[in-house]
Design a protein around this motif. Structure first.
Motif, mmCIF file in Angstrom:
data_model
loop_
_atom_site.group_PDB
_atom_site.id
_atom_site.type_symbol
_atom_site.label_atom_id
_atom_site.label_comp_id
_atom_site.label_asym_id
_atom_site.label_seq_id
_atom_site.Cartn_x
_atom_site.Cartn_y
_atom_site.Cartn_z
ATOM 1 N N ASP A 1 -3.826 -7.888 -11.948
ATOM 2 C CA ASP A 1 -4.833 -7.052 -12.606
ATOM 3 C C ASP A 1 -4.569 -5.558 -12.387
ATOM 4 O O ASP A 1 -5.203 -4.715 -13.007
ATOM 5 C CB ASP A 1 -6.235 -7.441 -12.103
ATOM 6 C CG ASP A 1 -7.329 -6.940 -13.040
ATOM 7 O OD1 ASP A 1 -7.006 -6.560 -14.183
ATOM 8 O OD2 ASP A 1 -8.510 -6.925 -12.632
ATOM 9 N N ASP A 2 -3.628 -5.244 -11.507
ATOM 10 C CA ASP A 2 -3.298 -3.828 -11.283
ATOM 11 C C ASP A 2 -2.339 -3.308 -12.356
ATOM 12 O O ASP A 2 -2.100 -2.106 -12.449
ATOM 13 C CB ASP A 2 -2.639 -3.639 -9.904
ATOM 14 C CG ASP A 2 -3.517 -4.139 -8.769
ATOM 15 O OD1 ASP A 2 -4.728 -4.340 -9.005
ATOM 16 O OD2 ASP A 2 -3.003 -4.343 -7.663
ATOM 17 N N GLU B 1 -7.563 -14.297 -5.076
ATOM 18 C CA GLU B 1 -7.231 -13.778 -6.406
ATOM 19 C C GLU B 1 -7.240 -14.975 -7.356
ATOM 20 O O GLU B 1 -6.568 -15.977 -7.110
ATOM 21 C CB GLU B 1 -5.819 -13.163 -6.409
ATOM 22 C CG GLU B 1 -5.425 -12.612 -7.769
ATOM 23 C CD GLU B 1 -3.904 -12.543 -7.986
ATOM 24 O OE1 GLU B 1 -3.449 -11.644 -8.687
ATOM 25 O OE2 GLU B 1 -3.179 -13.405 -7.446
ATOM 26 N N MET C 1 0.779 -11.755 -5.271
ATOM 27 C CA MET C 1 -0.228 -12.766 -5.581
ATOM 28 C C MET C 1 -1.185 -12.968 -4.428
ATOM 29 O O MET C 1 -0.782 -13.047 -3.275
ATOM 30 C CB MET C 1 0.462 -14.091 -5.903
ATOM 31 C CG MET C 1 0.679 -14.268 -7.400
ATOM 32 S SD MET C 1 1.805 -15.607 -7.744
ATOM 33 C CE MET C 1 0.958 -16.981 -7.013
ATOM 34 N N GLY C 2 -2.456 -13.061 -4.779
ATOM 35 C CA GLY C 2 -3.503 -13.249 -3.777
ATOM 36 C C GLY C 2 -3.706 -14.696 -3.428
ATOM 37 O O GLY C 2 -4.771 -15.251 -3.617
ATOM 38 N N GLY D 1 -3.362 -0.278 -0.064
ATOM 39 C CA GLY D 1 -3.798 -0.350 -1.457
ATOM 40 C C GLY D 1 -2.685 -0.148 -2.461
ATOM 41 O O GLY D 1 -2.933 0.187 -3.615
ATOM 42 N N HIS D 2 -1.419 -0.362 -2.039
ATOM 43 C CA HIS D 2 -0.313 -0.160 -2.959
ATOM 44 C C HIS D 2 0.386 -1.438 -3.367
ATOM 45 O O HIS D 2 1.527 -1.413 -3.821
ATOM 46 C CB HIS D 2 0.698 0.838 -2.366
ATOM 47 C CG HIS D 2 0.113 2.202 -2.187
ATOM 48 N ND1 HIS D 2 -0.300 2.953 -3.255
ATOM 49 C CD2 HIS D 2 -0.173 2.914 -1.070
ATOM 50 C CE1 HIS D 2 -0.802 4.096 -2.793
ATOM 51 N NE2 HIS D 2 -0.747 4.095 -1.482
ATOM 52 N N PHE E 1 -0.814 -6.351 -7.830
ATOM 53 C CA PHE E 1 -1.303 -7.653 -8.269
ATOM 54 C C PHE E 1 -1.452 -7.626 -9.789
ATOM 55 O O PHE E 1 -1.433 -6.550 -10.409
ATOM 56 C CB PHE E 1 -2.637 -7.960 -7.590
ATOM 57 C CG PHE E 1 -2.516 -8.124 -6.102
ATOM 58 C CD1 PHE E 1 -2.230 -9.365 -5.539
ATOM 59 C CD2 PHE E 1 -2.661 -7.037 -5.240
ATOM 60 C CE1 PHE E 1 -2.096 -9.516 -4.160
ATOM 61 C CE2 PHE E 1 -2.534 -7.178 -3.863
ATOM 62 C CZ PHE E 1 -2.250 -8.423 -3.315
ATOM 63 N N GLN F 1 -1.119 -2.086 -15.737
ATOM 64 C CA GLN F 1 -1.670 -1.484 -16.958
ATOM 65 C C GLN F 1 -0.503 -1.157 -17.879
ATOM 66 O O GLN F 1 0.445 -0.508 -17.455
ATOM 67 C CB GLN F 1 -2.416 -0.177 -16.635
ATOM 68 C CG GLN F 1 -3.647 -0.336 -15.756
ATOM 69 C CD GLN F 1 -4.823 -0.967 -16.471
ATOM 70 O OE1 GLN F 1 -4.785 -1.203 -17.664
ATOM 71 N NE2 GLN F 1 -5.871 -1.269 -15.726
#
Lengths: 781, 148, 172
Positions: free
Chosen positions: A26-27, A195, A244-245, A20-21, A24, A29
């Protein structure tokens, strides 16, 4: 150190992704970040009469709303990047927001910027747009007709381009003992990375630098194009592709949305984030394929094919996408004869504007379509003259001694040995036994079939001078910089931009083997225009063949320099230095040595360098290959059709691919598997369907049949290795073999299963309903 | 998209059905999810309808018009609606026929959808339309029975 | 619009978290935006792709199908809570070893779904794994190495369990 290239190493990129690190889009901020949403046209074709944003502006948190008229003069149209020559190409300007007319469902109408992802949607729904609807042009064949609605008023017959290559003399056709004519539709499909697209803009008014994180397979192309659209120098525009997904071609395109985000971030001097929704993706992200292909194949009763005539009518959508024009012309039209020695071939392509979402490259881009038509046509021809599908392939295919082989359209295939994967695949499937079993099963009313695809594809894009000749607005070389740090670890800066392929691992393997250092000592940097000097992107299965080669050359240059330093320290001539497994030693006196780490330190400290040698240990390469590469292979599908329901069961799938040098068999197999799922998906399940009003009826994963795990048997894969002579690694390309080969293999297998009914063709995707209807109709005859 | 629907009003004469179906108050009561129904001109109404089609739910504002009236046999019903999920543009031909059991009403509509309604709703639309129309005619049936 | 914020409390990866959210906030958005756990991804808007799958009270759930308020008081495990580098969960270890991921975007959801699957069936066949992954979509891998990874994880987990039992018995 043991051999690294050719081994099944676990991937370097995985630890962050499985915990989970990853990072992407949308991660990301940023402080003060706003959210953007694009209001899109619900109509395929309409005049915008009025846009009322009053109510929307009242929503708490709304910061700005822009319409197409607001942006006039402030932001330029987004151009295509492939001006295919000699085809009377007519480009209609695509403004990031429609100004007075919308041309497809999904065309941007207004950009809303607000605090928070929910507020922005609240406001978007309150924008009131008054439209006057117009008749849409939807299918390509109908849209070419004289009375069809015009997508762009000044482009007659909606004809975006008309391209021709090759000629077939009439007498060759007349002399043919047999011929088959067939029309195929390689339907529109959605690349559908899991994604969706995204863009985040941040502008620094102090420096004038605009940073754009976006889901791009080619950040440097994005920078080049958007610098023009946004009127900002490339030096002030930094484009970063985060993790990138997936992409599959769908993220090659430079899109209006990315330009809008960049514009808004600069205009408002605040970070702006836009994350596409899936349903939005199904209207606004480029699709692939959508080509009606009419084929005429001519030959003799002994199986020799003498001529091939092909017409491709390509639905390009409402605007020309970044690579769209090249797909059905260069990529398709020059490859129509596949692996076969067909003396005469011609291709005529019509690019047609319609009121639909634009189409662009999708995994294989043109080659899956060309492979589809030739592999289907050769099967139909074999059936016509009563010949076995394997035999006809063997009669016509280029032989090992023919290489480098020039096909009918003038392309020179780098290397090949088509018999090798064919023999291997036939053994794996046990062809003779299958035919015997098929006879028995047919007697018992069971419909089983076998289908072949003996394909070749063009990939590994460079060379750049060819790119110029075919109108591609870019170079297609690659660069790499190998930088050795004082304590011996290495950072490699690479031009291509990965999004799932595992470049960090495969390129790392190349460096590890070259320099004799462990994988953990090598870090790779991609996808940031500020760190990487240049790169032309990841598509066309070019990363290893071009980018990997560049890495290998740069590593060799590092070794060359290091050898000079080692020679100086060991007081011998450079010619006397051998470098093996990370050790520089003196020929004949192996105890006289320096490790790679020692030389790294020497080079960086520069306390004692030989005359004329500059400090540091770093080298770059700018590699432009002399030719494309042409991977090939044989795929075989075995299917069973349930005649009561039309349901197709894929029983076996054998893929033997020759992609030149395989750097990592594990990731190469992964690439094959993924491509297969998509290519088989095209044959059996996937397809974008428009209503006659131009509405996408397959706009979610509820309606668009994405393949699931249970749809597939265990794929049986193998590689043969015929090295390419056009790059130092000998690699070809593996990313697109699956989509290129598998679609016709499946189709041919189903048609073989349906042979007792005399069914020759069914339009893809082969849904149970279509198959059942075809069986029922033939029974009724 | 074409939607065909037939409903038989048992034991109710055609004239009664015609009268019922033209009554604006009855219409307001009978239209499923109808939140407002205001006559803006002769045979033209502004309405607000709550619609729920599978996963797509929303309030639709729109115009309803009745044209080409041929009492008591037929008329055309034009509906234009707009909501978050998309737009609806329907052109329905309504035929009333006297039969032995009573009156048969046949509705034949050409419906255009946009937005999510089109991409998500289209597959289930004809099924849902049948349910909605069924509810509507059942209500009309009830109302008409009171007039017989 | 009924947007008054609501208090929720969840236990996520072992830590209790309280927050004020709009009632319409999806659990997936809450996990990502409010709690900053961005390992859970969103891939569609119709609950088909399964990229957002997490464990809610031990059950694999698509977090885009739940409102945050519906998860109030529950225990949630995301990919971050499954295991970390140096202490990977057998599922993570297996996805790495068997090359069960390419772009890695669907991967957290697929692993959580697979953990859910193994809870119900600790020794699934290839076919059962393929059926069991009906709720997730992967566009990269063609699923074959995902199936291998789940199978391998099942084996690792059975072995670990057997060891734990053995150790337990020895202590007795």
């Amino acid at each position: 150190m043991t051999k690294v290239v050719g081994t099944r190493l676990k991937r370097k990129e995985d630890p962050k992704l499985i915990t989970g690190h990853g990072s992407f889009a949308d991660d990301i901020q940023l402080p003060g970040m706003l959210h953007a949403a694009v209001l899109r046209s619900p109509h395929a074709h309409a005049v915008i009469k009025k846009i009322n944003v009053e109510e929307a502006l009242k929503v708490p948190g709304v910061v700005a709303i822009y319409t197409g008229k607001d942006l006039e003069g402030k932001i330029g149209p987004v151009p295509t990047s492939w001006y295919v020559p000699d085809c009377d190409l007519k480009e209609a300007p695509q403004y990031p927001l429609a100004i007075d007319r919308v041309r497809y469902v999904g065309d941007g109408v207004a950009l809303v910027i607000a605090e928070g992802r929910y507020a922005v949607k609240d406001a978007m729904y309150l924008i009131d747009v008054e439209y006057e609807t117009l008749s849409p042009a939807v299918g390509q064949k109908e849209s070419l007709k004289d009375n069809a609605p015009l997508v762009h008023d000044d482009i007659e017959n909606n004809l975006a381009f008309h391209w021709k290559a090759g000629t077939v003399p009439e007498e060759v056709c007349e002399k043919a003992e047999a011929s088959v004519k067939q029309s195929f539709y390689v339907q529109r499909v959605a690349p559908s990375p899991i994604e969706t697209r995204a863009a985040i803009g941040r502008y620094n008014p102090g420096t004038g630098e605009l940073t754009l994180w976006c889901t791009s397979q080619n950040p440097h192309i994005h920078r080049m194009v958007l610098s023009e659209v946004l009127d900002i120098t490339e030096a002030k525009l930094r484009v970063i592709s985060p993790d990138m997904g997936g992409g599959f071609g769908g993220k090659i395109g430079v899109y209006p949305d990315e330009a809008l985000v960049g514009f808004a971030a600069r205009d408002l001097c605040r970070p702006v984030k836009w994350i596409e929704e899936r349903s939005e993706h199904f209207t606004a992200a480029n699709f692939g394929r959508d080509e009606v292909i009419d084929v005429e194949i001519y030959g003799q009763k002994d199986g020799t094919i003498t001529a091939l005539r092909v017409t491709n009518t390509h639905n390009v959508g409402a605007y020309l996408s970044t690579m769209g024009p090249g797909v059905s012309t260069i990529d398709f039209g020059l490859m129509i004869t596949g692996i076969y020695k067909i003396p005469y071939a011609s291709c005529e392509t019509f690019g047609v504007y319609t009121n639909t979402t634009p189409t662009d490259a999708y995994r294989g881009a043109g080659k899956p379509e060309s492979t589809y038509q030739i592999e289907r046509a050769i099967d139909l021809f074999a059936k016509e003259i009563g010949m076995d599908p394997v035999e006809i392939r063997r009669i016509n295919m280029a032989q090992k001694e023919d290489f480098p082989f020039t096909n009918a359209q003038g392309l020179v295939y780098d290397s090949g040995d088509y018999e090798k994967p064919l023999t291997k695949a036939l053994e794996m499937v046990d062809y003779q036994k299958f035919r015997e079993e098929q006879k028995e099963l047919r007697k018992r009313g069971k419909l089983v079939g076998i289908g072949f695809s003996t394909y070749v594809e063009l990939c590994g894009f460079g060379p750049s001078k060819v790119a110029g000749g075919i109108g591609f607005q870019g170079g297609i070389w690659e660069n790499a910089t190998v930088r050795v740090h004082p304590r011996g670890s290495v950072t490699v800066y690479c031009g291509t931009s990965p999004h799932g392929q595992g470049h960090a691992t495969t390129f790392g393997q190349i460096v590890s083997e070259k320099l004799g250092i462990p994988m953990d000592d090598i870090e790779l940097v991609f996808s940031d225009t500020k760190s990487v000097s240049m790169g032309w992107g990841t598509y066309g299965s070019r990363s290893v063949a071009v980018g990997g080669s560049s890495v290998a050359i740069a590593a060799d240059r590092v070794i060359d320099k290091a050898k000079k330093i080692a020679a100086h320290e060991l007081e011998v001539s450079v010619e006397e230095i051998v470098f093996e497994e990370g050790i520089f030693s003196v020929k004949g006196s192996p105890s006289l040595q320096r490790t790679f780490k020692e030389i790294a330190k020497s080079a960086n400290m520069a306390w004692n360098l030989p005359e004329g040698i500059e400090p540091s240990l770093e080298a770059s390469s700018y590699f432009d290959p002399e030719n494309f590469v042409y991977p090939f292979g044989t795929h075989i599908a075995v299917v069973e059709v349930d005649k009561e329901t039309g349901q197709i069961e894929l029983k076996r799938y054998v893929a033997v691919d020759d992609v030149g040098r395989v750097i990592n068999p594990l990731t190469a197999e992964g690439q094959v598997h993924g491509g297969l799922a998509q290519g088989i998906g095209q044959a059996l399940w996937e397809g974008i369907v428009y209503s006659k009003d131009g509405q996408n009826l397959t706009g979610t994963f509820m309606d668009y049949a994405m393949p699931k795990a249970r749809f597939f048997p265990k794929f049986e894969t193998a590689f043969t290795e015929t090295l390419s002579p056009v790059n130092p690694i000998g690699a070809k390309g593996v990313g697109e073999t699956g989509t290129t080969a598998s679609t016709p293999a499946i189709m041919n297998a189903v048609m073989d299963a349906l042979e007792p009914y005399g069914i020759k063709d069914i339009e893809m995707p082969l849904t149970p309903e279509k198959v059942w209807r075809a069986i029922s109709e033939s029974e009724g005859k | 998209m074409n939607i065909e629907h037939t409903y038989t009003f048992k034991g109710i004469p055609r004239e009664v059905i015609w009268r019922t179906i033209q009554d604006k108050e009855v219409l307001q009561r009978a239209l499923p999810g109808c939140k407002s129904f205001v006559e803006v001109a002769e045979d033209a109404f502004a309405s607000e309808l709550g619609i729920s089609i599978g996963p797509v739910k929303g309030i639709f504002t729109g115009d309803v018009r009745q044209v080409d009236k041929n009492e008591p046999e037929s008329y055309r019903l034009l509906v234009k609606g707009k909501g978050k999920p998309g737009e609806i543009d329907a052109d329905a031909n309504m035929f009333l026929e006297e039969i032995e059991e009573g009156t048969r009403l046949q509705c034949s509509a050409e419906v255009k959808l946009t937005g999510v309604l089109a991409s998500v709703g289209q597959r289930v639309m004809s099924g849902v339309a049948k349910v909605v129309l069924g509810q509507f005619f059942k209500e009309i049936d009830k109302e008409a029975k009171q007039l017989v | 619009m009924g947007n008054e914020k609501v208090n929720v409390t969840v236990k996520i990866n072992g830590n209790e978290k309280r927050a004020e959210v709009e009632p319409r906030t999806l659990l997936a958005h809450f996990i990502r935006d409010n709690l900053g756990l961005t390992g859970t991804h969103i891939g569609c808007d119709t609950s088909q792709c399964g990229a957002c799958t997490v464990l809610v009270d031990g059950q694999a759930v698509k977090s885009c199908t739940l409102l945050t308020v519906q998860a109030d008081g529950s225990e949630i495990t995301t990919v971050e809570g499954l295991g970390q580098v140096g202490n990977l969960h057998p599922m993570q270890q297996s996805f790495w070893e068997k090359h069960g991921l390419q772009c890695g975007y669907c991967t957290p959801g697929v692993m959580m779904a697979a953990v859910g699957l193994l809870q119900q069936n600790p020794n699934p066949s290839d076919e059962e794994i393929r059926e069991g992954l009906e709720g997730v979509i992967c566009r990269c891998t063609g699923y074959q190495f995902i199936v291998d990874a789940v199978k391998h994880a099942a084996q690792l987990m059975r072995e670990t369990e057997a060891e734990v039992q053995l150790v337990g018995e020895e202590r007795l």
